[in-house]
Write a protein that holds these residues in place. Structure first.
Motif, PDB file in Angstrom:
ATOM      1  N   SER A   1      -7.810  -2.503  -1.291  1.00 59.76           N
ATOM      2  CA  SER A   1      -8.592  -3.195  -0.712  1.00 59.76           C
ATOM      3  C   SER A   1      -7.599  -4.681  -0.489  1.00 59.76           C
ATOM      4  O   SER A   1      -6.774  -5.020  -1.111  1.00 59.76           O
ATOM      5  CB  SER A   1      -9.909  -3.753  -0.453  1.00 59.76           C
ATOM      6  OG  SER A   1      -9.662  -4.280  -2.076  1.00 59.76           O
ATOM      7  N   ASP A   2      -7.854  -4.705   0.842  1.00 55.90           N
ATOM      8  CA  ASP A   2      -6.556  -5.977   1.232  1.00 55.90           C
ATOM      9  C   ASP A   2      -6.796  -7.341   0.700  1.00 55.90           C
ATOM     10  O   ASP A   2      -5.749  -7.967   0.077  1.00 55.90           O
ATOM     11  CB  ASP A   2      -7.042  -6.495   2.564  1.00 55.90           C
ATOM     12  CG  ASP A   2      -6.297  -5.749   3.395  1.00 55.90           C
ATOM     13  OD1 ASP A   2      -5.705  -4.301   3.419  1.00 55.90           O
ATOM     14  OD2 ASP A   2      -6.933  -5.612   4.611  1.00 55.90           O
TER      15      ASP A   2
ATOM     16  N   ASP B   1      -6.823  -0.858  -6.942  1.00 52.75           N
ATOM     17  CA  ASP B   1      -7.292  -0.294  -5.964  1.00 52.75           C
ATOM     18  C   ASP B   1      -6.711  -0.895  -4.868  1.00 52.75           C
ATOM     19  O   ASP B   1      -6.078  -2.392  -4.649  1.00 52.75           O
ATOM     20  CB  ASP B   1      -8.650  -1.697  -6.059  1.00 52.75           C
ATOM     21  CG  ASP B   1      -9.660  -2.223  -4.772  1.00 52.75           C
ATOM     22  OD1 ASP B   1      -9.053  -2.180  -3.972  1.00 52.75           O
ATOM     23  OD2 ASP B   1     -11.108  -2.516  -5.366  1.00 52.75           O
TER      24      ASP B   1
ATOM     25  N   LYS C   1       0.872  -1.339  -0.110  1.00 54.16           N
ATOM     26  CA  LYS C   1      -0.624   0.362   0.018  1.00 54.16           C
ATOM     27  C   LYS C   1       1.158   1.052  -0.119  1.00 54.16           C
ATOM     28  O   LYS C   1       0.430   2.430  -0.721  1.00 54.16           O
ATOM     29  CB  LYS C   1      -1.003  -0.359   1.105  1.00 54.16           C
ATOM     30  CG  LYS C   1      -2.250  -1.058   1.113  1.00 54.16           C
ATOM     31  CD  LYS C   1      -2.770  -1.380   2.408  1.00 54.16           C
ATOM     32  CE  LYS C   1      -3.762  -1.617   1.777  1.00 54.16           C
ATOM     33  NZ  LYS C   1      -5.098  -2.020   3.482  1.00 54.16           N
TER      34      LYS C   1
END
Length: 284
Positions: A51-52, A49, A37
């Motif tokens: 998101s995890d 994106d 990230k």
């Protein structure tokens, strides 16, 4: 026959494989996600994106080394931009007719004995290049890999491919251009976040040698070790995938293939949000 894209959490057995083969431990997952990230936040040239669950798609095949996952994501963005006319705005609806009416690409409803997805590509006599172009084959293959990456089990256990060249003729041989080969090999080796474990060439006639002469120089050592030629000897294929997990078409114990795109397209169509999310990723 109902096909399902399995987005459920990996089984306990699969989690053990992930820990042993991919370094997937709670500590490595947390560290990998944070570092990836941070790398993406510092790079304004690409958009993904963060998101995890989405980032796990790239961390798993790179064994949770964030820098390797980041480099993979950059290569994917570069590939997508270079071939934007093919993949930039791609969605299942755009190629629904090909999805529904071709048996050139197919997915087995079952996994193999190691829990891997099995993709079948039939580029022999059944493939009519005048009706389905090599670009359309690439588009369908690309969308199938987008669907497969939704499955945690597949992210971890990987996939195998059976390339069937039965009744290949000159029409098929001449359709496999150097440009198509380059795009295919670049995609597979540089821009595909899936663990491709094996490629099995079956029913390959003498004419196939002409195709292989085009492809072989583009195959890197890692992939070359995973390509196996069987000809018409299904017992050779069975040395890698047992008959218990293959259809009769390949000397297996499962029923003959009587399914195709019309059966598995609805499963893909059920995840259009994922394809839209992917469409927004890439170079800025």
């Amino acid at each position: 026959m109902a096909f399902v894209i399995d987005t459920s959490a990996p089984s306990a057995e699969t989690q053990k494989i992930a820990a042993e083969e991919l370094r997937e431990t709670p500590e490595n997952v947390a560290a990998g996600l944070k570092e990836l990230k941070d790398l993406l936040a510092a790079d304004t040239s690409i958009t993904y994106d963060t998101s995890d669950d989405f980032l796990m798609i790239f961390l798993r095949p790179t064994k949770f080394y964030a820098k390797s996952a980041y480099e993979l994501m950059k290569r994917i963005a570069d590939f997508k931009k270079k071939h934007y006319e093919l993949f930039g705005e791609l969605s299942p609806e755009m190629e629904k007719d090909v999805f529904m009416n071709t048996d050139v690409l197919n997915i087995f409803p079952n996994r193999d004995h190691k829990g891997r997805r099995i993709l079948m590509v039939k580029m022999g006599g059944n493939w009519k290049p005048s009706e389905i172009s090599t670009d359309q084959i690439l588009k369908i293959l690309y969308m199938l890999h987008l669907a497969a990456m939704l499955e945690p089990e597949t992210q971890i256990r990987g996939a195998v491919v059976i390339m069937d060249y039965k009744d290949m003729g000159m029409k098929q041989v001449t359709a496999v251009s150097p440009g198509f080969a380059m795009k295919l090999m670049t995609f597979i080796q540089e821009a595909m976040p899936l663990r491709l474990k094996e490629i099995h060439m079956v029913n390959n006639p003498m004419l196939f040698n002409m195709v292989w002469k085009i492809i072989k120089p583009l195959v890197k050592e890692k992939l070359n070790k995973r390509i196996h030629f069987h000809g018409s000897k299904m017992d050779s294929l069975h040395g890698f995938i047992p008959p218990s997990h293959l259809p009769e078409d390949y000397g297996g114990q499962l029923p003959k293939i009587n399914y195709g795109g019309k059966d598995w397209y609805p499963a893909v169509e059920g995840h259009l949000a994922h394809f839209e999310r992917w469409r927004k990723c890439g170079k800025n």
